[in-house]
Design an enzyme around this catalytic site. Structure first.
Site, mmCIF file in Angstrom:
data_model
loop_
_atom_site.group_PDB
_atom_site.id
_atom_site.type_symbol
_atom_site.label_atom_id
_atom_site.label_comp_id
_atom_site.label_asym_id
_atom_site.label_seq_id
_atom_site.Cartn_x
_atom_site.Cartn_y
_atom_site.Cartn_z
ATOM 1 N N GLY A 55 -8.453 5.207 -2.805
ATOM 2 C CA GLY A 55 -9.705 5.689 -3.398
ATOM 3 C C GLY A 55 -9.976 5.004 -4.725
ATOM 4 C CE LYS B 74 -3.901 2.355 1.010
ATOM 5 N NZ LYS B 74 -5.288 2.242 0.520
ATOM 6 C CB SER C 226 -4.756 9.526 3.525
ATOM 7 O OG SER C 226 -5.820 9.009 2.782
HETATM 8 N N1 ATP Z 1 -16.589 -8.692 1.975
HETATM 9 C C1 ATP Z 1 -16.588 -8.008 3.118
HETATM 10 N N2 ATP Z 1 -17.098 -8.545 4.255
HETATM 11 C C2 ATP Z 1 -17.119 -7.831 5.402
HETATM 12 N N3 ATP Z 1 -16.652 -6.580 5.535
HETATM 13 C C3 ATP Z 1 -16.138 -6.002 4.439
HETATM 14 C C4 ATP Z 1 -16.070 -6.679 3.185
HETATM 15 N N4 ATP Z 1 -15.497 -5.858 2.286
HETATM 16 C C5 ATP Z 1 -15.207 -4.728 2.948
HETATM 17 N N5 ATP Z 1 -15.591 -4.802 4.237
HETATM 18 C C6 ATP Z 1 -15.463 -3.736 5.247
HETATM 19 O O1 ATP Z 1 -15.850 -2.519 4.609
HETATM 20 C C7 ATP Z 1 -14.942 -1.469 4.901
HETATM 21 C C8 ATP Z 1 -14.292 -0.977 3.602
HETATM 22 O O2 ATP Z 1 -13.501 -2.034 3.031
HETATM 23 P P1 ATP Z 1 -11.995 -1.775 2.597
HETATM 24 O O3 ATP Z 1 -11.243 -1.152 3.717
HETATM 25 O O4 ATP Z 1 -11.465 -3.049 2.059
HETATM 26 O O5 ATP Z 1 -12.232 -0.700 1.435
HETATM 27 P P2 ATP Z 1 -11.137 0.086 0.593
HETATM 28 O O6 ATP Z 1 -11.665 0.220 -0.787
HETATM 29 O O7 ATP Z 1 -9.829 -0.565 0.761
HETATM 30 O O8 ATP Z 1 -11.124 1.530 1.304
HETATM 31 P P3 ATP Z 1 -9.964 2.665 1.226
HETATM 32 O O9 ATP Z 1 -10.312 3.492 0.026
HETATM 33 O O10 ATP Z 1 -10.156 3.396 2.530
HETATM 34 O O11 ATP Z 1 -8.627 1.993 1.123
HETATM 35 C C9 ATP Z 1 -13.955 -2.040 5.938
HETATM 36 O O12 ATP Z 1 -14.446 -1.733 7.220
HETATM 37 C C10 ATP Z 1 -14.013 -3.551 5.714
HETATM 38 O O13 ATP Z 1 -13.725 -4.262 6.902
HETATM 39 MG MG MG Z 2 -8.083 0.202 1.608
#
Ligand code: ATP
Ligand code: MG
EC number: 6.3.3.3
Length: 247
Positions: free
Chosen positions: A120, A37, A41
């Site tokens: 994002g 990563k 942020s």
């Molecule tokens: N398949 C899933 N089952 C349960 N919880 C999930 C699942 N996918 C995502 N989440 C939850 O949803 C939230 C957002 O997921 P994640 O952090 O993977 O998104 P992201 O796209 O990486 O966000 P960012 O842009 O902040 O990096 C987190 O709290 C994560 O634990």
């Molecule tokens: Mg993320």
């Protein structure tokens, strides 16, 4: 370097969960996989007083990276929960993009393949006018777009793929996250169908909402099993093997 770059249609869609799931499954298949990563942020201060990225910790755990190597996973973490360019402005610091790219290349040397999580969506600014798409182009890795099944997803997914293609980025697949097989209806089914038809990009899996998975709690134990059941891991391995990222 061999690997994949994971982006999404928006923030909070599931890039970290899906990157962790793929990492856990690859590791289970005996592949020495690294996770990166490069820039985060919304970092939190850990017990030692260091700013830490929850995403990086989750990815490191999922990939089985030993704690002493966690620093390689994330080289730059900002505290404001803003797009990195704005978070850096707020903190009064510069983001050294060539340094981030060099860190990705350096880390990749230690692994058979690397999974790199963006920030994002694909047009999020990392520093001034330098976007996630610019980083993808510099690394020259195939991209997986994580999307969701909710209303509005067709528009977000089609625009993301069209933008990537306009930038000559190879979109190797789409993964639908937070899919609920028991609650699916016309909305979810038609979203899926239209996304596949309008983008022409293969769907590499539908990943379920799982209580056992949490980024903030660092819960990664069920990821490998869930990935093997719900993602086309064979095809993902094939895409990674065919990748040829800039060293
Ligand atoms: N398949 C899933 N089952 C349960 N919880 C999930 C699942 N996918 C995502 N989440 C939850 O949803 C939230 C957002 O997921 P994640 O952090 O993977 O998104 P992201 O796209 O990486 O966000 P960012 O842009 O902040 O990096 C987190 O709290 C994560 O634990
Ligand atoms: Mg993320």
């Amino acid at each position: 370097m061999k690997g994949l770059f994971i982006t999404a249609t928006d923030t909070d869609i599931g890039k970290t969960v899906i990157t962790g799931a793929i990492a856990a499954a690859l590791r289970d298949c005996g592949i020495h996989v690294g996770v990166i990563k490069p820039l985060a942020s919304g970092g939190v201060v850990n017990a030692d007083g260091h700013i830490q990225s929850e995403d990086a910790v989750f990815l490191a755990k999922a990939a089985g990276i030993p704690v002493e190597k966690w620093a390689q996973v994330n080289s730059f973490c900002l505290t404001p929960a803003l797009t990195p360019a704005a978070a850096a402005d707020q903190m009064g610091i510069d983001i050294d993009i060539p340094n981030l790219i060099a860190a990705c290349r350096n880390t990749s040397q230690f692994y058979e393949s690397v999974l790199i999580e963006g920030v994002g969506g694909i047009a999020a600014p990392l520093w001034k006018e330098y976007l996630v798409a610019d980083m993808v182009s510099e690394l020259n890795l195939p991209v997986v777009v994580v999307t969701g099944p909710q209303l509005g997803t067709i528009n977000h997914t089609v625009l993301t793929v069209a933008y990537a293609k306009a930038r000559n980025i190879n979109v190797a697949g789409i993964i639908m996250n937070k899919w609920n097989e028991n609650a699916k209806g016309v909305l979810e089914e038609s979203n899926m169908e239209y996304i596949e038809r309008l983008t022409g990009v293969p769907i590499l899996g539908k990943f379920p909402v799982a209580d056992s998975v949490s980024v903030s709690m660092g819960q990664t134990e069920s990821l490998a099993e869930l990935a093997k059941l719900n993602l086309n891991i064979e095809r993902i391995i094939h895409i990674i093997e065919g990748s040829n990222g800039n060293e």
